[in-house]
Enzyme design. Structure first.
Site, PDB file in Angstrom:
ATOM      1  CG  HIS A 266      -1.755  -1.273   3.384  1.00  0.00           C
ATOM      2  ND1 HIS A 266      -2.762  -0.882   2.536  1.00  0.00           N
ATOM      3  CD2 HIS A 266      -1.639  -0.272   4.303  1.00  0.00           C
ATOM      4  CE1 HIS A 266      -3.229   0.288   2.915  1.00  0.00           C
ATOM      5  NE2 HIS A 266      -2.558   0.683   3.983  1.00  0.00           N
TER       6      HIS A 266
ATOM      7  CB  CYS B 140      -2.320  -2.909  -1.890  1.00  0.00           C
ATOM      8  SG  CYS B 140      -1.781  -2.486  -0.217  1.00  0.00           S
TER       9      CYS B 140
ATOM     10  CB  CYS C 155      -6.069   0.285  -0.731  1.00  0.00           C
ATOM     11  SG  CYS C 155      -4.268   0.293  -0.565  1.00  0.00           S
TER      12      CYS C 155
ATOM     13  CD  GLU D 217      -3.207  -5.766   0.678  1.00  0.00           C
ATOM     14  OE1 GLU D 217      -2.780  -5.435   1.804  1.00  0.00           O
ATOM     15  OE2 GLU D 217      -4.273  -5.352   0.214  1.00  0.00           O
TER      16      GLU D 217
END
Length: 147
Positions: free
Chosen positions: A51, A84, A81, A53
């Protein structure tokens, strides 16, 4: 000099152009200098943890040579999410700023609400809704094109 959310939006749009879910992230230090920026790379890396992040946090830590980013801000186009959100806490980010809210998959203001849990060791300052309409439009356009 572009604002961090503008840089994150650039990363999100670049991710969409690569066929990735369009989420972008940028880590800035206390002086506002960009330490790292990233877009989702889940498909390219065949890695569900790639992801934006996580990639930006790892890169910023490498630039700093430190596992903690205590004076830094992470700006991301979508509410992180739970995975993260937890990573953000582990990196000890000072401030999290995000664009669109994610009622279905978010882990900060929705869902697991990681920072509200009693087991949370570090909770950043959270600012949600930054350029919310624009960030949400990038996501909606991406998914609309795939339907």
């Amino acid at each position: 000099m572009p604002l961090p959310i503008e840089i994150a939006l650039e990363e999100a749009r670049a991710a969409a152009a690569r066929g990735e879910v369009p989420v972008g992230a940028v880590v800035t230090d206390a002086a506002g200098r960009v330490l790292a920026r990233a877009g989702n790379e889940v498909e390219a890396r065949h890695d569900p943890s790639a992801h934006a992040e996580v990639l930006a946090l790892r890169a910023a830590a490498a630039v700093r040579g430190d596992k903690f980013l205590t004076d830094c801000t992470l700006t991301v186009t979508l509410e992180p999410c739970p995975m993260c959100a937890q990573a953000i806490g582990f990196f000890r980010i000072r401030r999290l700023a995000f664009g669109a809210y994610d009622p279905k998959g978010g882990g900060v203001e929705h869902g697991a609400r990681i920072y509200a849990a009693t087991s949370c060791h570090h909770a950043p300052e959270v600012i949600g809704g930054l350029r919310e309409a624009e960030c949400g439009a990038v996501l909606r356009a991406f998914f609309a094109a795939r339907r």
